[in-house]
Design a protein around this motif. Structure first.
Motif, PDB file in Angstrom:
ATOM      1  N   ARG A 536       0.835  -1.206   0.000  1.00 32.48           N
ATOM      2  CA  ARG A 536       0.000   0.000   0.000  1.00 32.48           C
ATOM      3  C   ARG A 536       0.870   1.257   0.000  1.00 32.48           C
ATOM      4  O   ARG A 536       0.580   2.225  -0.721  1.00 32.48           O
ATOM      5  CB  ARG A 536      -0.917   0.010   1.218  1.00 32.48           C
ATOM      6  CG  ARG A 536      -1.892   1.188   1.239  1.00 32.48           C
ATOM      7  CD  ARG A 536      -2.749   1.176   2.477  1.00 32.48           C
ATOM      8  NE  ARG A 536      -1.957   1.315   3.691  1.00 32.48           N
ATOM      9  CZ  ARG A 536      -1.494   2.482   4.153  1.00 32.48           C
ATOM     10  NH1 ARG A 536      -1.741   3.603   3.493  1.00 32.48           N
ATOM     11  NH2 ARG A 536      -0.786   2.526   5.259  1.00 32.48           N
ATOM     12  N   LEU A 537       1.943   1.269   0.799  1.00 37.18           N
ATOM     13  CA  LEU A 537       2.845   2.426   0.806  1.00 37.18           C
ATOM     14  C   LEU A 537       3.486   2.625  -0.566  1.00 37.18           C
ATOM     15  O   LEU A 537       3.693   3.765  -1.014  1.00 37.18           O
ATOM     16  CB  LEU A 537       3.926   2.237   1.872  1.00 37.18           C
ATOM     17  CG  LEU A 537       3.458   2.333   3.330  1.00 37.18           C
ATOM     18  CD1 LEU A 537       4.583   1.940   4.275  1.00 37.18           C
ATOM     19  CD2 LEU A 537       2.964   3.732   3.644  1.00 37.18           C
ATOM     20  N   MET A 538       3.788   1.507  -1.239  1.00 34.46           N
ATOM     21  CA  MET A 538       4.401   1.625  -2.565  1.00 34.46           C
ATOM     22  C   MET A 538       3.415   2.166  -3.596  1.00 34.46           C
ATOM     23  O   MET A 538       3.803   2.905  -4.508  1.00 34.46           O
ATOM     24  CB  MET A 538       4.955   0.272  -3.004  1.00 34.46           C
ATOM     25  CG  MET A 538       6.208  -0.138  -2.250  1.00 34.46           C
ATOM     26  SD  MET A 538       6.922  -1.677  -2.860  1.00 34.46           S
ATOM     27  CE  MET A 538       8.537  -1.628  -2.049  1.00 34.46           C
ATOM     28  N   THR A 539       2.128   1.818  -3.462  1.00 36.85           N
ATOM     29  CA  THR A 539       1.149   2.426  -4.372  1.00 36.85           C
ATOM     30  C   THR A 539       0.984   3.909  -4.052  1.00 36.85           C
ATOM     31  O   THR A 539       0.706   4.706  -4.956  1.00 36.85           O
ATOM     32  CB  THR A 539      -0.217   1.721  -4.285  1.00 36.85           C
ATOM     33  OG1 THR A 539      -0.727   1.794  -2.947  1.00 36.85           O
ATOM     34  CG2 THR A 539      -0.111   0.264  -4.716  1.00 36.85           C
ATOM     35  N   ASP A 540       1.161   4.298  -2.786  1.00 40.01           N
ATOM     36  CA  ASP A 540       1.153   5.729  -2.453  1.00 40.01           C
ATOM     37  C   ASP A 540       2.284   6.453  -3.163  1.00 40.01           C
ATOM     38  O   ASP A 540       2.183   7.653  -3.468  1.00 40.01           O
ATOM     39  CB  ASP A 540       1.284   5.924  -0.941  1.00 40.01           C
ATOM     40  CG  ASP A 540      -0.015   5.641  -0.195  1.00 40.01           C
ATOM     41  OD1 ASP A 540      -1.056   5.521  -0.862  1.00 40.01           O
ATOM     42  OD2 ASP A 540       0.020   5.533   1.045  1.00 40.01           O
ATOM     43  N   ALA A 541       3.373   5.725  -3.414  1.00 43.95           N
ATOM     44  CA  ALA A 541       4.502   6.313  -4.143  1.00 43.95           C
ATOM     45  C   ALA A 541       4.266   6.312  -5.648  1.00 43.95           C
ATOM     46  O   ALA A 541       5.104   6.813  -6.411  1.00 43.95           O
ATOM     47  CB  ALA A 541       5.784   5.546  -3.824  1.00 43.95           C
ATOM     48  N   GLY A 542       3.120   5.741  -6.092  1.00 46.12           N
ATOM     49  CA  GLY A 542       2.789   5.753  -7.513  1.00 46.12           C
ATOM     50  C   GLY A 542       3.287   4.553  -8.273  1.00 46.12           C
ATOM     51  O   GLY A 542       3.235   4.540  -9.505  1.00 46.12           O
ATOM     52  N   LEU A 543       3.772   3.510  -7.594  1.00 44.15           N
ATOM     53  CA  LEU A 543       4.379   2.366  -8.259  1.00 44.15           C
ATOM     54  C   LEU A 543       3.356   1.302  -8.644  1.00 44.15           C
ATOM     55  O   LEU A 543       2.266   1.219  -8.068  1.00 44.15           O
ATOM     56  CB  LEU A 543       5.425   1.723  -7.340  1.00 44.15           C
ATOM     57  CG  LEU A 543       6.624   2.583  -6.927  1.00 44.15           C
ATOM     58  CD1 LEU A 543       7.507   1.808  -5.961  1.00 44.15           C
ATOM     59  CD2 LEU A 543       7.413   3.017  -8.153  1.00 44.15           C
ATOM     60  N   THR A 544       3.743   0.472  -9.606  1.00 43.64           N
ATOM     61  CA  THR A 544       3.052  -0.778  -9.877  1.00 43.64           C
ATOM     62  C   THR A 544       3.789  -1.855  -9.090  1.00 43.64           C
ATOM     63  O   THR A 544       4.970  -2.111  -9.322  1.00 43.64           O
ATOM     64  CB  THR A 544       3.061  -1.118 -11.371  1.00 43.64           C
ATOM     65  OG1 THR A 544       2.316  -0.126 -12.087  1.00 43.64           O
ATOM     66  CG2 THR A 544       2.436  -2.488 -11.620  1.00 43.64           C
ATOM     67  N   VAL A 545       3.092  -2.457  -8.153  1.00 45.11           N
ATOM     68  CA  VAL A 545       3.717  -3.415  -7.229  1.00 45.11           C
ATOM     69  C   VAL A 545       3.293  -4.825  -7.614  1.00 45.11           C
ATOM     70  O   VAL A 545       2.115  -5.099  -7.840  1.00 45.11           O
ATOM     71  CB  VAL A 545       3.301  -3.127  -5.769  1.00 45.11           C
ATOM     72  CG1 VAL A 545       4.080  -4.025  -4.802  1.00 45.11           C
ATOM     73  CG2 VAL A 545       3.528  -1.661  -5.427  1.00 45.11           C
ATOM     74  N   LEU A 546       4.272  -5.733  -7.692  1.00 44.98           N
ATOM     75  CA  LEU A 546       4.003  -7.137  -7.933  1.00 44.98           C
ATOM     76  C   LEU A 546       4.395  -7.913  -6.678  1.00 44.98           C
ATOM     77  O   LEU A 546       5.464  -7.671  -6.096  1.00 44.98           O
ATOM     78  CB  LEU A 546       4.791  -7.669  -9.132  1.00 44.98           C
ATOM     79  CG  LEU A 546       4.549  -6.971 -10.486  1.00 44.98           C
ATOM     80  CD1 LEU A 546       5.514  -5.805 -10.668  1.00 44.98           C
ATOM     81  CD2 LEU A 546       4.710  -7.962 -11.634  1.00 44.98           C
ATOM     82  N   THR A 547       3.543  -8.814  -6.235  1.00 45.52           N
ATOM     83  CA  THR A 547       3.861  -9.633  -5.071  1.00 45.52           C
ATOM     84  C   THR A 547       3.687 -11.093  -5.439  1.00 45.52           C
ATOM     85  O   THR A 547       2.735 -11.448  -6.140  1.00 45.52           O
ATOM     86  CB  THR A 547       2.959  -9.301  -3.868  1.00 45.52           C
ATOM     87  OG1 THR A 547       1.645  -9.796  -4.118  1.00 45.52           O
ATOM     88  CG2 THR A 547       2.903  -7.807  -3.609  1.00 45.52           C
TER      89      THR A 547
END
Length: 641
Positions: A536-547
């Protein structure tokens, strides 16, 4: 047969009841209502006592009396006596037909007061049902069999009654006829109970020697107990002060149940007043927003009111147009309740499955429902010794204390001050089953001292700078399904297209952020919770996150979805049959699990809950890694328009 004859006019037919129903309702409409519960161990005589109260209150119809006489003869009741328990125990068959469940409720009235009595099961496995009956009670009648004395269930029910805030208690020592009305037996039981009551904080109780079967000290003083100088049970129930009568003296509180807007000219907020008194012109505060206004009208079914008090259901209109919706609390502006998101609470666990710390449940308090996570219990309570025992979880009927965190601030008061704003239930998010009842003690200091810091650069600004829509691609599947391989290929393709990405891999995260966690269900839940917060913090940074995580439980995947904005959580199910994944066994994990060297391995001795409706479904038996990665990338760009 004891009691009035069947021909007595008090035993009326249904037709006569229908004819006189309006008169009966009018007769009892303005009487006060006492809700009470009967509880105790198995076969202490709870059902018999309630049956006797119904019979002596002359609330048995003619056909019911005839059936009672027949049933009493069939079960072999002594002589011509009636088995009063059959009046209530007959509800067991009704429960099997879906008419009622677990707790039997009966309504009756005397010349002085109306009553609703709940008869609850005595078996320990039905403790949760006893809690249900006690949750709305003003008084508890705790029965003890004079032959058996104070038992484990006596202590358990007494502890729960006190825990649930019932402060008016009657100790009914039943079956005195079977001990020859011996005062020594009665005094010894009362002394034993008083010792336990003092230890759990029950300051006072009224002890009455009774026989539900014979009727001693039920409606009038019995000649068989000349040594007893206290009131008969029904007299005490008729005259005891009702705790809810004191609610009017407390500050005004009303949880909003419904926004009433039948047309553009009317907007009101409907609910039941939990405490206090409200009048037109009173200043009120709406929480949690804190907005203030004054009451312009109090609308009821019978018209506008000059005032409304605790227990009434009304619609309030405000002088100002302020935001107010279901779940909000309207309160006295000068004495509002608290608002917080972290608490210490007592839990009575009702779920067949044990508490899983870190798992998200629904918490329903008043008319507000929020998501909540629980820490491992601080301790659980041994109701016999009152010892606080170490516990990692709570199982069915266990009582414990834990810290809980809601996903947003809620309006509350300590349960000791308000059942309405301090009592809650927990609901499993997947099954929708009620798994616990809880009582809030207080908010945690850190909840009051930690505030959200406003930032000038928003998540939307960061996303616009990167020219992309933030999202989380959540790859889930068995070990060996190919999650990490496919996620890595997807990231390479997105990177080549100019997207800003980051891949969180299950094994990599356990080397650092989550290296303190094992593979128990509770540790797996905490593992996913932490990863979800990071994502969630990484999406706040505007990123596309893969887990790429096994993430075996649907509840935790839904918990992470709830953390994200709508449409930002994309569940990718890498679907591989376990026999195929095990055949690959690149890391040798399945072999170790099969041999017993590796515990809690998903698919072997720990469950995997496959997604029921994933956003993207990859069947690896027909789709290779490169094709799967291309399919996912196309989905992303199609979704982005």
């Amino acid at each position: 047969m004891t009691g009035p004859a069947a021909s007595d006019p008090v035993y009326r037919t249904d037709a006569l009841i229908a004819r006189d129903i309006d008169a009966w309702l009018e007769l009892h409409r303005h009487k006060s209502m006492l809700r009470f519960i009967t509880c105790g161990s198995v076969d202490d005589g709870k059902s018999t006592l309630i049956g006797r109260l119904l019979y002596d209150s002359k609330l048995i119809f003619e056909d019911q009396l005839a059936a009672l006489e027949a049933d009493s003869r069939r079960v072999g009741t002594q002589g011509e006596a009636l088995d009063f328990a059959l009046l209530v125990d007959g509800l067991a068959a009704e429960r099997e037909q879906g008419i009622t469940i677990d707790v039997a409720y009966r309504l009756f009235a005397t010349e002085k007061r109306k009553f609703i009595v709940a008869d609850t099961p005595g078996h320990e496995q039905y403790t949760r049902n006893m809690v249900t009956g006690a949750s709305t009670a003003d008084l508890a009648v705790i029965l003890i069999d004079a032959r058996k004395g104070v038992l484990t269930q006596t202590r358990r029910h007494s502890y729960l009654v006190h825990l649930l805030g019932i402060r008016t208690i009657v100790l009914a020592v039943n079956k005195m006829d079977l001990v020859d009305y011996d005062r020594t037996v009665f005094d010894s039981i009362v002394a034993d109970y008083r010792d336990f009551a003092d230890r759990i904080g029950i300051g006072a109780f009224v002890a009455i020697p009774i026989s539900g079967f014979k009727g001693d000290n039920i409606t009038e003083a019995s000649a068989n107990t000349p040594w007893y100088e206290g009131p008969a049970l029904i007299h005490h129930l008729e005259t005891v002060p009702i705790e809810t009568d004191t609610d009017q003296a407390r500050p005004f509180r009303m949880a909003v149940q419904w926004v009433n807007r039948p047309n553009l000219d009317f907007r009101g907020f409907a609910g039941q007043i939990a405490s206090g008194v409200v009048r037109p012109g009173d200043a009120v505060r709406v929480l949690p927003s804190g907005k203030t206004s004054t009451v312009s009208r109090i609308v009821s079914l019978g018209g506008d009111l000059d005032q409304a008090v605790a227990g009434q259901s009304v619609t309030l209109c405000f002088a100002d147009e302020i935001d107010c919706s279901r779940g909000d609390v309207i309160a006295s502006a000068s004495a509002p309740p608290q608002v917080a998101d972290q608490f210490e609470a007592t839990l009575v666990w009702m779920g067949e499955e044990a508490l899983l710390p870190g798992r998200a449940y629904w918490l329903k308090l008043g008319t507000r429902t929020v998501s909540v996570t629980l820490q491992p219990p601080k301790y659980k309570v041994n109701v016999n010794t009152l010892d606080h025992l170490a516990a990692k979880t709570l199982e069915l009927n266990a009582i414990g204390v834990a810290e809980i965190t809601t996903d947003r601030p809620i309006v509350f008061e300590p349960y000791a001050d308000s059942r309405t704003l301090g009592g809650f239930i927990l609901i499993d998010k997947l099954t929708h089953a009620t798994v616990a009842a809880g009582m809030l003690h207080f908010s945690l200091r850190r909840a009051q001292n930690v505030h959200w810091q406003a930032l000038d650069i928003s998540r939307d600004m960061r996303a616009r700078q990167k020219g992309q829509t933030p999202r989380v691609l959540w790859f889930t599947g068995l070990s060996g399904s190919g999650k990490s391989t496919i996620a890595n290929l997807v990231e390479k393709k997105l990177y080549s297209q100019g997207l800003h990405t980051f891949l969180l891999d299950g094994d990599n995260v356990r080397h650092g952020l989550n290296k303190d966690l094992g593979f128990t269900d509770a540790d797996r839940i905490e593992n996913i919770r932490r990863v979800g917060e990071v994502a969630r913090l990484m999406t706040d940074a505007g990123l596309t996150v893969l887990t790429a995580f096994i993430s075996p439980f649907r509840a935790e995947r839904e918990m992470v979805r709830a953390m994200m904005a709508d449409g930002e959580f994309i569940e990718v199910f890498v679907d591989t049959p376990i026999e195929v994944a095990e055949a690959r066994d690149v890391k040798g994990l399945y072999a170790k699990a099969r041999s017993g060297q590796l515990q809690n391995f998903t698919g072997i001795d720990s469950p995997y809950e496959a997604p029921e409706a994933p956003d993207i479904h990859i069947d690896t038996t027909v789709t290779g890694p490169d094709e799967a990665a291309e399919q996912i990338v196309r989905w992303i760009f199609d979704a982005s328009g």
